[in-house]
Scaffold this active site. Sequence first.
Site, short mmCIF file in Angstrom:
data_model
loop_
_atom_site.label_atom_id
_atom_site.label_comp_id
_atom_site.label_asym_id
_atom_site.label_seq_id
_atom_site.Cartn_x
_atom_site.Cartn_y
_atom_site.Cartn_z
N VAL A 75 -0.25 4.96 2.88
CA VAL A 75 -1.66 4.68 2.57
C VAL A 75 -2.58 5.49 3.47
O VAL A 75 -3.57 6.08 3.03
CB VAL A 75 -1.96 3.16 2.69
N LYS A 99 -2.44 -7.48 5.06
CA LYS A 99 -2.52 -8.87 4.62
C LYS A 99 -1.76 -9.81 5.55
O LYS A 99 -2.18 -10.95 5.79
CB LYS A 99 -2.00 -9.02 3.19
N GLU A 154 -10.40 -5.14 1.44
CA GLU A 154 -10.17 -5.01 -0.02
C GLU A 154 -8.75 -4.54 -0.33
O GLU A 154 -8.13 -5.00 -1.30
CB GLU A 154 -11.19 -4.02 -0.60
N VAL A 203 -5.35 -7.06 -0.67
CA VAL A 203 -4.99 -7.92 -1.80
C VAL A 203 -5.05 -7.11 -3.09
O VAL A 203 -6.09 -6.58 -3.45
CB VAL A 203 -5.96 -9.12 -1.90
N GLY A 221 -3.94 -4.21 -4.00
CA GLY A 221 -4.07 -2.76 -3.92
C GLY A 221 -5.42 -2.22 -4.37
O GLY A 221 -6.43 -2.38 -3.70
N ILE A 239 -7.24 -3.08 -7.01
CA ILE A 239 -8.12 -3.98 -7.78
C ILE A 239 -9.19 -4.52 -6.83
O ILE A 239 -8.84 -5.14 -5.81
CB ILE A 239 -7.33 -5.16 -8.38
N GLU A 276 11.21 -1.67 -1.40
CA GLU A 276 11.61 -1.17 -0.09
C GLU A 276 13.13 -1.31 0.05
O GLU A 276 13.75 -2.10 -0.66
CB GLU A 276 11.00 -2.04 1.02
N LYS A 300 -1.36 -12.63 0.47
CA LYS A 300 -2.53 -12.30 -0.36
C LYS A 300 -3.17 -13.58 -0.91
O LYS A 300 -4.39 -13.70 -0.98
CB LYS A 300 -2.10 -11.38 -1.50
N GLY A 305 0.52 1.45 -4.00
CA GLY A 305 0.51 2.91 -4.22
C GLY A 305 -0.52 3.56 -3.33
O GLY A 305 -1.53 2.96 -2.96
#
Length: 449
Positions: free
Chosen positions: A28, A119, A143, A146, A148, A150, A204, A219, A318
Amino acid sequence: MKTGWCWRKDESVNNFKTTVGLLGCGHVGAGVARMLLVDRNFIREKMGWPLELLKIAVRNPAASRPFDFPVDLFTTDPYEIVGNKDIQVVAELIGGIELTRELVLAALRSGQHVVTANKALLAHHGREIFAVAAKNKVEVMFEAAVAGGIPIIRVMKEGLSANRIRHLFGILNGTSNYILTRMSREGLDFKTALEEAQQIGYAESDPTLDVEGQDAAHKLILLTALAYGTLPDLNNIHIEGITALTPEDIEFARELGYVVKLLAISARDETDGRLEVRLHPAMLPKTHLLAEVCGSTNAVLVSGHAVGDILLNGAGAGMMPTASSVLGDLMEVARTSRQGSAPRVPSLGWFTLNDEIPRSMSETRTTYYLRFTVADRPGVLAAIASLFAEYGISLAQVIQKSAVDSHSVPLVILTHLAQERDLKAALKVVDKLPAVTAPTRLIRVETRL
Ligand code: HSE
């Protein structure tokens, strides 16, 4: 020459910038760093001033990364970012709990805003972190923590802030949803579907946090805080993952008109006003809005007293979807701090948090799918039904199939609403009956649409 509307004529904007330091440049972090560099002009056009990436703290600057970054951005010392008066916003993208807690608290105490995708950190130490942020009049934005990409946090915090939330359902773990989709569509068993998810990079190599439910529970804790103003302790909510689900149960669910999802539930009971927060596999009617949420997609369905039901659906993980949420937060923090004001909205959308403890699972009332494995002989169903009657549990539907082997058959029962304590007590006795040859399987059925 550019023409058009400008919301504020301010010459100082020309020299103004918001400075950012990144902690971490993994999956990320690399996406965030790339957006900050590649989309710099676009962001500047939208905000009116730039977001300037000054430093990235990493363990190993020479590690292989999906994009090339200028080497002078890297440092191995996170305290070149945390506490650095030239850096206004710290984006924490390292993950983990204890080291990040120290870094985040130090950044907040030194007056830096924090944006995080972590999270687990907030589910474990949220009360402390949000309190320190409020005391220091800085933002903690999360943001990306939780679902990703959205933007559910902003929707809960602002768009729906005038709503009393009736219930909130989430599909909050893409790995589990992918596995359940494959089990349901192809009849795969859990292990095979997990191996497939690992091969294509959804799961994973150690999938425990995803498939045992912890990731989605973290989350859920945050969504519960936004919905009900309480940050429940992880120990006070029921967390159950998908590892015990079998293709057989998923197929029975299908026959009965249901799909099985790993469902995060935060709800206020309409009858007694008690809060319920739980995370477990649940059967949903196949007409439910969440039933069609397949693959690694996440979704959140919120029911508010004024708005009714809304559904948000999209990529729950992602690199770039998660980076999208981090950048949205960075731009929001930049805009707030540009005004020189304290945060506009409290981190969790509530002026103060309360200490409400969710109802325990044993007090929860729901309907159940039960699959007994029993000897195929007269009186077995009658014995089970009569035991259930003793515990006040009423049967709604029964299916019995022909023998799976020479000794045992599956006997599937759907119950009417029952209290979990009574159901579990009844099962304990039923599972000791000589005719019951294997432990009974249970899946809760969610009937609120
Ligand atoms: N591993 C998570 C998922 C994404 O599978 O949805 C990060 O929380």
